[in-house]
Structures are given as C-alpha cells and as structure tokens.
Design an enzyme around this catalytic site. Structure first.
Site, PDB file in Angstrom:
ATOM      1  N   LYS A 167       0.712   4.553   7.027  1.00  0.00           N
ATOM      2  CA  LYS A 167       0.214   5.392   5.936  1.00  0.00           C
ATOM      3  C   LYS A 167       0.849   6.771   6.035  1.00  0.00           C
ATOM      4  O   LYS A 167       1.523   7.104   7.006  1.00  0.00           O
ATOM      5  CB  LYS A 167      -1.310   5.537   5.997  1.00  0.00           C
ATOM      6  N   SER A 218       0.802  -1.221   0.000  1.00  0.00           N
ATOM      7  CA  SER A 218       0.000   0.000   0.000  1.00  0.00           C
ATOM      8  C   SER A 218       0.839   1.277   0.000  1.00  0.00           C
ATOM      9  O   SER A 218       0.329   2.351  -0.297  1.00  0.00           O
ATOM     10  CB  SER A 218      -0.946   0.022   1.202  1.00  0.00           C
TER      11      SER A 218
END
Length: 204
Positions: free
Chosen positions: A92, A37
C-alpha cells in the site's frame, strides 16, 4: 581429481545460495502484485523489487533495526506483513506517519488539516457514502485520527477497491519489509503476453 572438482562445485553452489539468502533477507526481495488495490500505479501481474535496507536492517531474532537510512514518508509504497494475517504480505501507499492527524471527507484526504494532492488515486465509484449495509462505512469518510508512534496509515491507490488502514487500522513499523522501487517484469494474464512497456519502470 573428480572429488576435488565436486568439492569446488559444492563450495561454489553453497556460496551462491548463502549470498542469495543474504540478499533476499537484507537487501532486495521480489514480489508479485496479485490484486488491483494499487491500480493504476501497480497492475495485477506486475513483478516488483523491494528495497529491504532503506528503512534499516532487522537484527536476527529481533525487531530492532540498524543502519537506518530513512523512515517511511508520506507517498512511499511499502510492503508489510498484513496485520490480520502476518503470513501474508500487503502493498500500500503511506498516507500518514506517526504524529499526523488524518481525516477523510467525501473521499478527500486531509493530513494535519490540509487536503493532500493525490494524483495517483483512482476512483471507480463517484458516490461518497458514509453508510453501507446499515453500518458505518469508512471508505469515504473517517477520522480525524492521530497516528500513534511507530505506526503508519496506509491506503491503496485504487481507493474505492482497497482493503487498508481504513478498515483494519495501522501498520506497525516493525512489520514493514521495505519500499517498492522498480517493476522488473509484468505479465498480462488476460492477453497472455508481457507488458514490455512496464519493465524497468520506477515505482512512485
């Protein structure tokens, strides 16, 4: 004599374990990247270190923080407890912080009405759909949203292949573990060999 040496060894080992626990809890912690990701910033198999005190040290048995050096800023890459399953850690990039208005139009992210420069982003799908399987799809178009107090809006750099705030909402500041700052080891499982060129690379 033997008992004396055994006691010295026990004290040394005990002290080392306590120091290691303190360092892991309050100073720095190692994490391994399990998914794609955050490509191409972080690769599957990267092993990273996370600064756990830069955003403040959590008091034992409390969500309160002391010795806060700074708050998470846009662009920081942070490790946090996954809101839908706090037993798991996610990593993230912070895209918006409390008080920001965030919006996406055809993959372009706007913060407070201005498009932001995201040189780190990778797109694997050139289409910009707002509908998928008959439901509203927030991947490419969403908002505008006002980020609440003590919350972060985070997204993966591999933008079309990341499950992030677009889908499950904000990250609470109390769930942030720290800021990723360096890759100390990297293993390419496909080639069965280390990525020596990534060792020691700063994360930004």
């Amino acid at each position: 004599m033997k008992q004396s040496k055994l006691w010295e060894y026990t004290k040394t080992i005990g002290t080392a374990l306590i120091l290691a626990l303190i360092i892991r809890t309050y100073v720095v912690q190692a994490f391994k990247i399990p998914s794609g990701s955050m490509l191409q910033t972080l690769l599957i198999g990267d092993h990273i270190l996370v600064n756990k005190f830069i955003y403040g040290t959590k008091m034992p048995f409390s969500d309160n923080r002391i010795l806060i050096f700074t708050k998470p800023k846009r662009g920081d890459i942070v490790v946090f407890k996954y809101p839908e399953d706090p037993s798991r850690d996610f990593i993230k990039r912070v895209i918006a912080v409390e008080g920001d208005i965030i919006e996406s139009k055809k993959k372009i992210i706007y913060v407070n009405g201005n498009p932001i420069n995201e040189s780190y982003v990778q797109h694997t799908d050139n289409s910009a759909n707002s509908m998928r399987t008959g439901t509203i799809e927030p991947r490419d178009n969403f908002g505008p949203y006002l980020v609440p107090k003590n919350k972060l809006f985070v997204m993966g750099d591999n933008r079309d292949q990341s499950y992030d705030s677009r889908y499950w909402g904000y990250v609470d500041m109390k769930e942030v573990k720290g800021k990723a700052f360096i890759i100390y080891w990297s293993w390419d499982n496909m080639k069965k060999m280390p990525r020596l060129g990534r060792i020691g690379k700063l994360i930004h």
